[in-house]
Design an enzyme around this catalytic site. Structure first.
Site, PDB file in Angstrom:
ATOM      1  N   GLU A 159       0.845  -1.209  -0.267  1.00 49.48           N
ATOM      2  CA  GLU A 159       0.135  -0.028   0.108  1.00 49.48           C
ATOM      3  C   GLU A 159       1.270   1.420   0.125  1.00 49.48           C
ATOM      4  O   GLU A 159       1.349   1.873   1.012  1.00 49.48           O
ATOM      5  CB  GLU A 159      -0.930  -0.008   1.257  1.00 49.48           C
ATOM      6  CG  GLU A 159      -2.016   0.833   1.064  1.00 49.48           C
ATOM      7  CD  GLU A 159      -1.862   2.208   1.093  1.00 49.48           C
ATOM      8  OE1 GLU A 159      -1.295   2.831   0.288  1.00 49.48           O
ATOM      9  OE2 GLU A 159      -2.178   2.805   2.279  1.00 49.48           O
ATOM     10  N   GLU A 168       5.442  11.546  -1.913  1.00 48.80           N
ATOM     11  CA  GLU A 168       6.185  10.585  -1.102  1.00 48.80           C
ATOM     12  C   GLU A 168       7.108   9.435  -2.047  1.00 48.80           C
ATOM     13  O   GLU A 168       7.890   8.687  -1.293  1.00 48.80           O
ATOM     14  CB  GLU A 168       5.568   9.736  -0.039  1.00 48.80           C
ATOM     15  CG  GLU A 168       5.568  10.489   1.171  1.00 48.80           C
ATOM     16  CD  GLU A 168       5.143   9.789   2.453  1.00 48.80           C
ATOM     17  OE1 GLU A 168       6.217   9.238   3.017  1.00 48.80           O
ATOM     18  OE2 GLU A 168       3.955   9.839   3.001  1.00 48.80           O
ATOM     19  N   HIS A 308      -8.639   8.647   3.599  1.00 45.09           N
ATOM     20  CA  HIS A 308      -7.705   9.414   4.218  1.00 45.09           C
ATOM     21  C   HIS A 308      -7.011  10.141   3.037  1.00 45.09           C
ATOM     22  O   HIS A 308      -6.126  11.240   3.420  1.00 45.09           O
ATOM     23  CB  HIS A 308      -6.720   8.621   5.197  1.00 45.09           C
ATOM     24  CG  HIS A 308      -5.714   7.854   4.482  1.00 45.09           C
ATOM     25  ND1 HIS A 308      -5.826   6.584   3.972  1.00 45.09           N
ATOM     26  CD2 HIS A 308      -4.328   8.167   4.249  1.00 45.09           C
ATOM     27  CE1 HIS A 308      -4.861   6.248   3.487  1.00 45.09           C
ATOM     28  NE2 HIS A 308      -3.781   7.103   3.891  1.00 45.09           N
TER      29      HIS A 308
END
Ligand code: SAH
Length: 368
Positions: A159, A168, A308
């Site tokens: 993930e 990132e 999220h």
């Protein structure tokens, strides 16, 4: 993955390169007897968390409680046990070990759970507490820096998705693992990710987040406005704000792509579905597991249940007035930041030639 932001940790570019956002703390390196999780937890200072946000349980709590995310992985694994039976699995960035536990429960022969943050120690305890020590081996370290006890794996699960999909840059880590260890015809889960773009009316929030700086208690702080408009805002967008169609920008096949494919320029055409004002373009992504018995995945778009990851809002310099049927055309260029590869540079070129409004512009953004 989380994006490293909920705790509002911001790494300065140089520090991030020097340390890596998930490097082990120096304390750990100097004293290898410090491997008791409890001792480490007691010993942690805010500086450790500053450089290593994934070591704190809070970020994992948020990801685990993202039911859309975690349930999709669970469904993919539990409903397709035929994929896992007697297979060797590599979990890239295991965190608490949740995906490894799913795979072990689904009948995997062995799972290597690699995690570079201090959370690896917790993952070991969790694996033991749940009686899977004989199936799951937790390895603490960076994928790029460690050796696996086996030459090849059948499945890579991860993930890795960040805000705006690519923030990132953990995708590179997955591609690295794939090229190094995945057996021929092995599978990568998930194996498909797509980035989309749409346009929204967002007067109130643009006023609050961007124009605010024009007049702060009577003072001109518009130099900060220039910075704030360059930072994409990660937030939830109400589907009623959507003014145009949603345009697919890029689809990535994780089982075949190269890391260079994560930098691209994609054209778009956004056609207005009503008369309205447009304040921002909004990006979001979908993830699909195509090798499942029944196609499974999830979307982080404004019309889907919130995750999220929310959505990524790119504010436009000026308000566009658009009439139904008119369109904004342009292109989006996405590239790794040269100084800090975890940051993403976005260039937006757009033009509108409408009855009420004619604009042609280029804007630069930076996810950081
Ligand atoms: N798989 C877990 C955690 C996902 S978050 C879950 O689904 O809940 C991504 C994790 O990958 C983080 O815990 C982070 O520390 C780890 N990670 C990021 N880059 C890594 C690398 N290069 N090597 C090993 N782990 C990495």
């Amino acid at each position: 993955m989380n994006g490293g932001k909920p705790t509002k940790i911001r790494l300065n570019d140089e520090e991030a390169i020097a340390t890596g956002s998930c490097s082990n703390s120096n304390v750990e390196e100097e004293d290898s007897s410090m491997c008791e999780a409890e001792a480490e937890a007691d010993d942690k200072t805010s500086a450790d968390y500053y450089f290593d946000s994934y070591s704190h349980f809070g970020i994992h709590e948020e990801m685990l409680k993202d039911v859309v995310r975690t349930k999709t992985y669970q469904n993919v694994i539990y409903r397709n046990t035929f994929l896992f039976k007697d297979k060797i699995v590599l979990d890239v960035g295991a965190g608490t070990g949740i995906l490894s536990l799913f795979c072990a429960k689904a009948g995997a022969k062995h799972v290597y759970a690699v995690e570079c943050s201090q959370m690896a120690d917790m993952a070991k305890e969790i694996v033991e507490a749940n009686g899977y020590s004989n199936v799951i081996t937790v390895l603490k370290g960076k994928i790029e820096e460690l050796d696996l006890p086996v030459p090849q794996v059948d499945i890579i699960i991860s993930e890795w998705m960040g805000y705006f999909l690519l923030y990132e840059n953990m995708l590179n880590t997955v591609l690295y693992a794939r090229d190094k260890w995945l057996v021929n015809n092995g599978i990568v889960l998930p194996d498909n990710a797509s980035l989309y773009l749409t346009a929204i009316e967002d007067a109130e929030y643009k006023e609050d987040k961007i124009e605010f700086w024009n007049n702060v208690y009577g003072f001109d702080m518009s130099c900060i406005r220039k910075q704030s408009i360059m930072e994409p805002l990660v937030d939830t967008v109400d589907q009623n704000q959507i003014v145009t169609n949603c345009q697919l920008l890029k689809t990535m096949d994780i089982s075949k792509m190269t890391s260079g494919d994560a930098s691209f320029t994609a054209p778009f055409k956004l056609v207005a579905e009503r008369d309205d004002y447009i304040h921002a373009l909004v990006a979001y992504f979908d993830v699909v597991f195509t090798v499942c018995h029944k196609l499974t995945g999830f979307s982080t778009g404004p019309r889907s249940r919130n995750t999220h990851w929310k959505q990524t809002v790119l504010y436009l310099e000026e308000v566009l007035t658009i009439c139904e049927g008119e369109f904004i055309t342009g292109s989006m260029t996405v590239a790794q930041n040269k100084k800090n590869p975890r940051d993403v540079d976005i260039t937006l070129k757009y033009s509108l030639n409408g009855q009420r409004c004619a604009v042609s512009r280029t804007q630069h953004y930076k996810m950081r």
